[in-house]
Scaffold this motif. Structure first.
Motif, PDB file in Angstrom:
ATOM      1  N   ALA A 177       0.799  -1.222   0.000  1.00 48.62           N
ATOM      2  CA  ALA A 177       0.000   0.000   0.000  1.00 48.62           C
ATOM      3  C   ALA A 177       0.835   1.276   0.000  1.00 48.62           C
ATOM      4  CB  ALA A 177      -0.936  -0.008   1.210  1.00 48.62           C
ATOM      5  N   HIS A 178       2.153   1.171  -0.143  1.00 50.22           N
ATOM      6  CA  HIS A 178       2.994   2.365  -0.042  1.00 50.22           C
ATOM      7  C   HIS A 178       3.589   2.784  -1.381  1.00 50.22           C
ATOM      8  CE1 HIS A 178       5.864   5.290   1.378  1.00 50.22           C
ATOM      9  NE2 HIS A 178       6.847   4.621   0.783  1.00 50.22           N
ATOM     10  N   SER A 179       3.373   4.055  -1.747  1.00 50.19           N
ATOM     11  CA  SER A 179       4.055   4.714  -2.861  1.00 50.19           C
ATOM     12  C   SER A 179       4.029   3.859  -4.135  1.00 50.19           C
ATOM     13  CB  SER A 179       5.487   5.052  -2.455  1.00 50.19           C
ATOM     14  OG  SER A 179       6.145   5.805  -3.454  1.00 50.19           O
ATOM     15  N   LEU A 192      -1.347  12.271  -0.550  1.00 46.82           N
ATOM     16  CA  LEU A 192      -0.252  13.098  -1.056  1.00 46.82           C
ATOM     17  C   LEU A 192       0.638  13.508   0.115  1.00 46.82           C
ATOM     18  CD1 LEU A 192      -2.036  15.403  -3.663  1.00 46.82           C
ATOM     19  CD2 LEU A 192      -1.083  13.106  -3.960  1.00 46.82           C
ATOM     20  N   GLU A 193       1.946  13.457  -0.092  1.00 39.72           N
ATOM     21  CA  GLU A 193       2.874  13.606   1.025  1.00 39.72           C
ATOM     22  C   GLU A 193       2.825  14.984   1.678  1.00 39.72           C
ATOM     23  OE1 GLU A 193       3.557  12.373  -1.925  1.00 39.72           O
ATOM     24  OE2 GLU A 193       4.507  10.413  -1.686  1.00 39.72           O
ATOM     25  N   ASN A 194       2.614  16.061   0.883  1.00 40.67           N
ATOM     26  CA  ASN A 194       2.716  17.394   1.497  1.00 40.67           C
ATOM     27  C   ASN A 194       1.836  18.461   0.868  1.00 40.67           C
ATOM     28  OD1 ASN A 194       3.980  17.849  -0.908  1.00 40.67           O
ATOM     29  ND2 ASN A 194       6.020  18.183  -0.072  1.00 40.67           N
ATOM     30  N   SER A 195       0.859  18.098   0.075  1.00 42.13           N
ATOM     31  CA  SER A 195       0.019  19.100  -0.571  1.00 42.13           C
ATOM     32  C   SER A 195      -1.408  19.120  -0.046  1.00 42.13           C
ATOM     33  CB  SER A 195      -0.003  18.864  -2.094  1.00 42.13           C
ATOM     34  OG  SER A 195       1.295  19.004  -2.627  1.00 42.13           O
ATOM     35  N   ILE A 196      -1.796  18.077   0.652  1.00 41.45           N
ATOM     36  CA  ILE A 196      -3.110  18.023   1.286  1.00 41.45           C
ATOM     37  C   ILE A 196      -2.938  18.382   2.758  1.00 41.45           C
ATOM     38  CG2 ILE A 196      -4.958  16.474   2.052  1.00 41.45           C
ATOM     39  CD1 ILE A 196      -4.676  14.970  -0.574  1.00 41.45           C
ATOM     40  N   THR A 197      -3.724  19.348   3.232  1.00 40.89           N
ATOM     41  CA  THR A 197      -3.627  19.771   4.631  1.00 40.89           C
ATOM     42  C   THR A 197      -4.717  19.186   5.510  1.00 40.89           C
ATOM     43  OG1 THR A 197      -4.894  21.787   4.146  1.00 40.89           O
ATOM     44  CG2 THR A 197      -2.488  21.921   3.981  1.00 40.89           C
ATOM     45  N   PHE A 217     -12.039   9.820  -4.544  1.00 41.26           N
ATOM     46  CA  PHE A 217     -10.930  10.424  -3.803  1.00 41.26           C
ATOM     47  C   PHE A 217      -9.606  10.145  -4.501  1.00 41.26           C
ATOM     48  CE2 PHE A 217      -7.812  10.110  -0.194  1.00 41.26           C
ATOM     49  CZ  PHE A 217      -7.761  11.471   0.081  1.00 41.26           C
ATOM     50  N   LYS A 218      -9.452   8.935  -5.013  1.00 44.65           N
ATOM     51  CA  LYS A 218      -8.243   8.572  -5.747  1.00 44.65           C
ATOM     52  C   LYS A 218      -8.079   9.455  -6.978  1.00 44.65           C
ATOM     53  CE  LYS A 218      -6.052   4.573  -8.000  1.00 44.65           C
ATOM     54  NZ  LYS A 218      -6.213   3.147  -8.357  1.00 44.65           N
ATOM     55  N   VAL A 219      -9.168   9.707  -7.699  1.00 48.17           N
ATOM     56  CA  VAL A 219      -9.104  10.573  -8.875  1.00 48.17           C
ATOM     57  C   VAL A 219      -8.722  11.993  -8.469  1.00 48.17           C
ATOM     58  CG1 VAL A 219     -10.455  11.608 -10.738  1.00 48.17           C
ATOM     59  CG2 VAL A 219     -10.760   9.190 -10.182  1.00 48.17           C
ATOM     60  N   VAL A 220      -9.343  12.502  -7.413  1.00 48.86           N
ATOM     61  CA  VAL A 220      -9.053  13.859  -6.946  1.00 48.86           C
ATOM     62  C   VAL A 220      -7.573  14.021  -6.601  1.00 48.86           C
ATOM     63  CG1 VAL A 220      -9.415  15.447  -5.001  1.00 48.86           C
ATOM     64  CG2 VAL A 220     -11.375  14.421  -6.165  1.00 48.86           C
ATOM     65  N   THR A 221      -7.005  13.058  -5.890  1.00 48.09           N
ATOM     66  CA  THR A 221      -5.596  13.174  -5.504  1.00 48.09           C
ATOM     67  C   THR A 221      -4.673  13.058  -6.712  1.00 48.09           C
ATOM     68  OG1 THR A 221      -5.497  10.808  -4.940  1.00 48.09           O
ATOM     69  CG2 THR A 221      -6.007  12.345  -3.156  1.00 48.09           C
ATOM     70  N   HIS A 222      -5.025  12.222  -7.672  1.00 42.81           N
ATOM     71  CA  HIS A 222      -4.201  12.090  -8.878  1.00 42.81           C
ATOM     72  C   HIS A 222      -4.225  13.375  -9.695  1.00 42.81           C
ATOM     73  CE1 HIS A 222      -2.685   7.898  -9.335  1.00 42.81           C
ATOM     74  NE2 HIS A 222      -3.574   7.675  -8.375  1.00 42.81           N
ATOM     75  N   VAL A 223      -5.391  13.979  -9.835  1.00 42.08           N
ATOM     76  CA  VAL A 223      -5.503  15.220 -10.599  1.00 42.08           C
ATOM     77  C   VAL A 223      -4.727  16.332  -9.897  1.00 42.08           C
ATOM     78  CG1 VAL A 223      -7.104  17.016 -11.362  1.00 42.08           C
ATOM     79  CG2 VAL A 223      -7.676  14.610 -11.713  1.00 42.08           C
ATOM     80  N   ALA A 280      -2.212  16.012  -7.813  1.00 42.25           N
ATOM     81  CA  ALA A 280      -0.776  15.733  -7.906  1.00 42.25           C
ATOM     82  C   ALA A 280      -0.223  16.167  -9.259  1.00 42.25           C
ATOM     83  CB  ALA A 280      -0.521  14.246  -7.684  1.00 42.25           C
ATOM     84  N   GLY A 281      -1.017  16.006 -10.305  1.00 42.13           N
ATOM     85  CA  GLY A 281      -0.585  16.403 -11.638  1.00 42.13           C
ATOM     86  C   GLY A 281      -0.495  17.903 -11.822  1.00 42.13           C
ATOM     87  N   ALA A 282      -1.123  18.662 -10.922  1.00 39.74           N
ATOM     88  CA  ALA A 282      -1.108  20.127 -11.008  1.00 39.74           C
ATOM     89  C   ALA A 282       0.025  20.748 -10.181  1.00 39.74           C
ATOM     90  CB  ALA A 282      -2.453  20.689 -10.547  1.00 39.74           C
ATOM     91  N   ILE A 283       0.774  19.946  -9.449  1.00 44.98           N
ATOM     92  CA  ILE A 283       1.882  20.460  -8.640  1.00 44.98           C
ATOM     93  C   ILE A 283       3.037  20.864  -9.558  1.00 44.98           C
ATOM     94  CG2 ILE A 283       3.603  19.855  -6.896  1.00 44.98           C
ATOM     95  CD1 ILE A 283       1.501  17.957  -5.685  1.00 44.98           C
ATOM     96  N   GLU A 284       3.544  22.077  -9.362  1.00 40.91           N
ATOM     97  CA  GLU A 284       4.598  22.621 -10.220  1.00 40.91           C
ATOM     98  C   GLU A 284       5.872  22.876  -9.407  1.00 40.91           C
ATOM     99  OE1 GLU A 284       4.476  22.945 -13.403  1.00 40.91           O
ATOM    100  OE2 GLU A 284       2.337  22.775 -13.858  1.00 40.91           O
ATOM    101  N   GLY A 285       6.790  21.912  -9.449  1.00 40.88           N
ATOM    102  CA  GLY A 285       8.096  22.088  -8.829  1.00 40.88           C
ATOM    103  C   GLY A 285       8.034  22.447  -7.369  1.00 40.88           C
ATOM    104  N   ILE A 286       9.009  23.240  -6.919  1.00 41.21           N
ATOM    105  CA  ILE A 286       9.113  23.547  -5.493  1.00 41.21           C
ATOM    106  C   ILE A 286       8.035  24.508  -5.006  1.00 41.21           C
ATOM    107  CG2 ILE A 286      11.604  23.095  -5.457  1.00 41.21           C
ATOM    108  CD1 ILE A 286      12.022  26.120  -5.374  1.00 41.21           C
ATOM    109  N   TYR A 287       7.325  25.154  -5.934  1.00 38.61           N
ATOM    110  CA  TYR A 287       6.249  26.049  -5.537  1.00 38.61           C
ATOM    111  C   TYR A 287       4.944  25.300  -5.263  1.00 38.61           C
ATOM    112  CZ  TYR A 287       9.042  30.197  -6.415  1.00 38.61           C
ATOM    113  OH  TYR A 287      10.010  31.161  -6.353  1.00 38.61           O
ATOM    114  N   GLY A 288       4.907  24.065  -5.668  1.00 38.96           N
ATOM    115  CA  GLY A 288       3.737  23.243  -5.381  1.00 38.96           C
ATOM    116  C   GLY A 288       2.573  23.467  -6.322  1.00 38.96           C
TER     117      GLY A 288
END
Length: 275
Positions: free
Chosen positions: A59-61, A118-123, A259-265, A267-275
């Protein structure tokens, strides 16, 4: 008795920081062995308690972390990604109990490597208005199939969280949280012993019951507005705040797929170190 283990890595024995769980690093190679040790200790206990079949769902990564060549011979392993129910693939295959092994607390909560998907984009994630870890989400899915949560392992705060969503489950804290990246850890031999003992005892609660299918609502909060905007493009998902989306589903199975779809979408919108 057919038992499933949903095996995550952040809550495994000794794991405390990013390098321990990121595939390809030297530390990851080291902790793959300890992660496999946790799983094998659990299988040993389940079999001693009466399990006749154990299926381990990675179940990991990358979901390719456990060492198959070292896996307990009484178990089989489901490994690899793109499974419809992800961490809980197999919960719908007539299992009599599930173990959440190596779990962790949710995004926005204290705990070693705390996050939700998601490791650091969901609060934060909320299930029917209650702040939800991966464990709470997965327990609700298990309940839909009448499958009891038998045992949860992870840090001490993960165990405290589990006591609120699976009050009948056994709990094993293999480490005590000091910070998100530090913990007081048990020696592996001691942790393995505790897991085996608890897994044996937990088999007394095994046995599939009647599943209950009900509607659910999930809300997700991100750390940036553009991630919420991206997720809101998914049909049925609505933007309910600058960084927050929500959606309703007729069942927990459908809720987790969405929920899986939401997190995948997102994650695809994260842009480099700015997130």
């Amino acid at each position: 008795m057919r038992i499933m283990i949903s095996a995550d890595m952040e809550g495994a024995t000794g794991v405390t920081w990013t390098g321990d769980v990121i595939p390809g690093t030297e530390q990851w190679q080291r902790f793959r062995r300890l992660f496999t040790g946790d799983v094998n200790a659990c299988v040993t206990g389940l079999v001693a308690g009466g399990a006749t079949e154990v299926i381990v769902n990675e179940a990991h990564s990358s979901q390719r972390n456990l060492l198959l060549e070292d896996l307990h011979t009484s178990a089989r392993m489901l490994t690899g990604r793109h499974k419809p129910l992800s961490m809980m693939q197999g919960i719908d295959s007539d299992v009599d109990g599930v173990v959440f092994l190596g779990y962790h607390t949710g995004a926005g909560s204290p705990g070693v490597l705390a996050h939700t998907y998601l490791e650091n984009s969901i609060t934060g994630v909320w299930l029917d208005g209650v702040h939800a870890s991966e464990g709470r989400l997965n327990a609700a899915l298990a309940a839909e199939y009448g499958v009891p949560v038998l045992l949860v392992t992870g840090d001490d705060l993960t165990c405290a969280d589990a006591a609120t969503y699976a009050p009948g489950a056994g709990l094993v804290a293999v480490k005590e949280c000091v910070s998100r990246y530090a913990a007081v850890c048990l020696p592996p031999a001691v942790a393995f012993s505790h897991i085996t003992e608890a897994a044996t005892a937990a088999m007394a609660s095994a046995g599939r019951g009647e599943g209950v299918v009900t509607a659910h609502r999930i809300e997700v909060e991100f750390d940036a507005t553009h991630l919420a905007d991206a997720a809101a493009v998914v049909p049925t998902v609505e933007l309910i705040g600058p960084r927050r989306v929500g959606f309703d589903a007729v069942s927990m199975t459908e809720a987790m797929k969405a929920f899986k779809v939401v997190t995948h979408v997102a994650a695809g919108a994260i842009e480099g170190i700015y997130g």
